[in-house]
Scaffold this motif. Structure first.
Motif, PDB file in Angstrom:
ATOM      1  N   GLN A 191       0.832  -1.204   0.000  1.00 55.23           N
ATOM      2  CA  GLN A 191       0.000   0.000   0.000  1.00 55.23           C
ATOM      3  C   GLN A 191       0.869   1.256   0.000  1.00 55.23           C
ATOM      4  O   GLN A 191       0.549   2.228  -0.696  1.00 55.23           O
ATOM      5  CB  GLN A 191      -0.952   0.006   1.199  1.00 55.23           C
ATOM      6  CG  GLN A 191      -2.050  -1.018   1.094  1.00 55.23           C
ATOM      7  CD  GLN A 191      -2.923  -0.785  -0.118  1.00 55.23           C
ATOM      8  OE1 GLN A 191      -3.421   0.308  -0.342  1.00 55.23           O
ATOM      9  NE2 GLN A 191      -3.107  -1.811  -0.923  1.00 55.23           N
ATOM     10  N   ALA A 192       1.939   1.246   0.764  1.00 55.98           N
ATOM     11  CA  ALA A 192       2.847   2.394   0.772  1.00 55.98           C
ATOM     12  C   ALA A 192       3.389   2.630  -0.638  1.00 55.98           C
ATOM     13  O   ALA A 192       3.369   3.772  -1.133  1.00 55.98           O
ATOM     14  CB  ALA A 192       3.992   2.157   1.756  1.00 55.98           C
ATOM     15  N   LYS A 193       3.839   1.582  -1.283  1.00 54.52           N
ATOM     16  CA  LYS A 193       4.387   1.699  -2.639  1.00 54.52           C
ATOM     17  C   LYS A 193       3.304   2.182  -3.608  1.00 54.52           C
ATOM     18  O   LYS A 193       3.546   3.064  -4.435  1.00 54.52           O
ATOM     19  CB  LYS A 193       4.953   0.350  -3.083  1.00 54.52           C
ATOM     20  CG  LYS A 193       5.672   0.403  -4.392  1.00 54.52           C
ATOM     21  CD  LYS A 193       6.322  -0.937  -4.707  1.00 54.52           C
ATOM     22  CE  LYS A 193       7.087  -0.863  -6.009  1.00 54.52           C
ATOM     23  NZ  LYS A 193       7.756  -2.115  -6.328  1.00 54.52           N
ATOM     24  N   PHE A 194       2.106   1.617  -3.518  1.00 52.13           N
ATOM     25  CA  PHE A 194       0.997   1.969  -4.391  1.00 52.13           C
ATOM     26  C   PHE A 194       0.682   3.458  -4.322  1.00 52.13           C
ATOM     27  O   PHE A 194       0.416   4.099  -5.326  1.00 52.13           O
ATOM     28  CB  PHE A 194      -0.243   1.138  -4.007  1.00 52.13           C
ATOM     29  CG  PHE A 194      -1.457   1.399  -4.841  1.00 52.13           C
ATOM     30  CD1 PHE A 194      -1.598   0.815  -6.094  1.00 52.13           C
ATOM     31  CD2 PHE A 194      -2.470   2.214  -4.373  1.00 52.13           C
ATOM     32  CE1 PHE A 194      -2.726   1.054  -6.865  1.00 52.13           C
ATOM     33  CE2 PHE A 194      -3.602   2.455  -5.135  1.00 52.13           C
ATOM     34  CZ  PHE A 194      -3.728   1.874  -6.384  1.00 52.13           C
ATOM     35  N   TYR A 195       0.713   4.019  -3.120  1.00 55.23           N
ATOM     36  CA  TYR A 195       0.381   5.425  -2.929  1.00 55.23           C
ATOM     37  C   TYR A 195       1.595   6.352  -2.964  1.00 55.23           C
ATOM     38  O   TYR A 195       1.480   7.549  -2.712  1.00 55.23           O
ATOM     39  CB  TYR A 195      -0.383   5.621  -1.618  1.00 55.23           C
ATOM     40  CG  TYR A 195      -1.785   5.082  -1.699  1.00 55.23           C
ATOM     41  CD1 TYR A 195      -2.752   5.721  -2.462  1.00 55.23           C
ATOM     42  CD2 TYR A 195      -2.137   3.915  -1.040  1.00 55.23           C
ATOM     43  CE1 TYR A 195      -4.030   5.216  -2.561  1.00 55.23           C
ATOM     44  CE2 TYR A 195      -3.418   3.408  -1.126  1.00 55.23           C
ATOM     45  CZ  TYR A 195      -4.366   4.063  -1.891  1.00 55.23           C
ATOM     46  OH  TYR A 195      -5.629   3.561  -1.991  1.00 55.23           O
ATOM     47  N   GLY A 196       2.767   5.803  -3.244  1.00 55.15           N
ATOM     48  CA  GLY A 196       3.957   6.632  -3.308  1.00 55.15           C
ATOM     49  C   GLY A 196       4.425   7.127  -1.957  1.00 55.15           C
ATOM     50  O   GLY A 196       5.081   8.159  -1.857  1.00 55.15           O
ATOM     51  N   ILE A 197       4.096   6.383  -0.908  1.00 54.44           N
ATOM     52  CA  ILE A 197       4.500   6.746   0.449  1.00 54.44           C
ATOM     53  C   ILE A 197       5.785   5.984   0.777  1.00 54.44           C
ATOM     54  O   ILE A 197       5.848   4.771   0.564  1.00 54.44           O
ATOM     55  CB  ILE A 197       3.390   6.394   1.458  1.00 54.44           C
ATOM     56  CG1 ILE A 197       2.123   7.197   1.138  1.00 54.44           C
ATOM     57  CG2 ILE A 197       3.850   6.640   2.890  1.00 54.44           C
ATOM     58  CD1 ILE A 197       0.900   6.719   1.889  1.00 54.44           C
ATOM     59  N   PRO A 198       6.790   6.654   1.277  1.00 55.43           N
ATOM     60  CA  PRO A 198       8.016   5.934   1.636  1.00 55.43           C
ATOM     61  C   PRO A 198       7.732   4.851   2.679  1.00 55.43           C
ATOM     62  O   PRO A 198       6.879   5.039   3.557  1.00 55.43           O
ATOM     63  CB  PRO A 198       8.924   7.019   2.231  1.00 55.43           C
ATOM     64  CG  PRO A 198       8.320   8.313   1.838  1.00 55.43           C
ATOM     65  CD  PRO A 198       6.869   8.076   1.590  1.00 55.43           C
ATOM     66  N   GLY A 199       8.444   3.755   2.578  1.00 49.24           N
ATOM     67  CA  GLY A 199       8.271   2.659   3.523  1.00 49.24           C
ATOM     68  C   GLY A 199       9.601   2.151   4.040  1.00 49.24           C
ATOM     69  O   GLY A 199      10.574   2.076   3.288  1.00 49.24           O
TER      70      GLY A 199
END
Length: 127
Positions: A69-77
């Motif tokens: 989900q982080a990757k999908f939304y462009g949120i760093p993980g």
């Protein structure tokens, strides 16, 4: 739009909205994985091996989805999950508390903390 419906349903849009006012950063963090053979052995000694493995796999899938989900939304993980696994896909034993076989041990907490600090340093989020 699928993304918008998902965001509204699960509140991610609101969370991001409230954290974009300035210098704040939203970063997803996954924690350590599980040991499919020993997960929750101490608090639940009567679990069958099949149920123990199922519980562990469900938890691991949740952590993997969190990162997706982080990757999908462009949120760093910060991917502690994959870094915590051995070659067989089980968490490295020294990372898990012996008294509950679920949560991070003191060494596990240090492991997670180091991954966070490394991420912050790599992305210049600390001075």
């Amino acid at each position: 739009d699928y993304r918008r419906a998902y965001q509204e349903r699960f509140g991610l849009c609101r969370a991001v909205h409230f954290t974009t006012s300035g210098k704040e950063k939203l970063i997803f963090l996954s924690t350590i994985g599980t040991d499919k053979n020993n997960y929750a052995r101490k608090p639940n000694p009567d679990l069958s091996p099949e149920v123990r493995k199922q519980w562990a796999q469900e938890r691991d899938k949740y952590l993997q989805n969190h990162l997706s989900q982080a990757k999908f939304y462009g949120i760093p993980g910060i991917d502690v999950f994959n870094a915590s696994l051995d070659t067989k896909g089980n968490v490295k034993s020294f990372l898990v508390r012996e008294d509950d076989t679920i949560h991070p041990s003191p060494k596990g907490v240090l492991f997670i903390s180091k991954k966070i600090a490394d991420f912050f340093a790599l992305h210049h989020l600390i001075n």
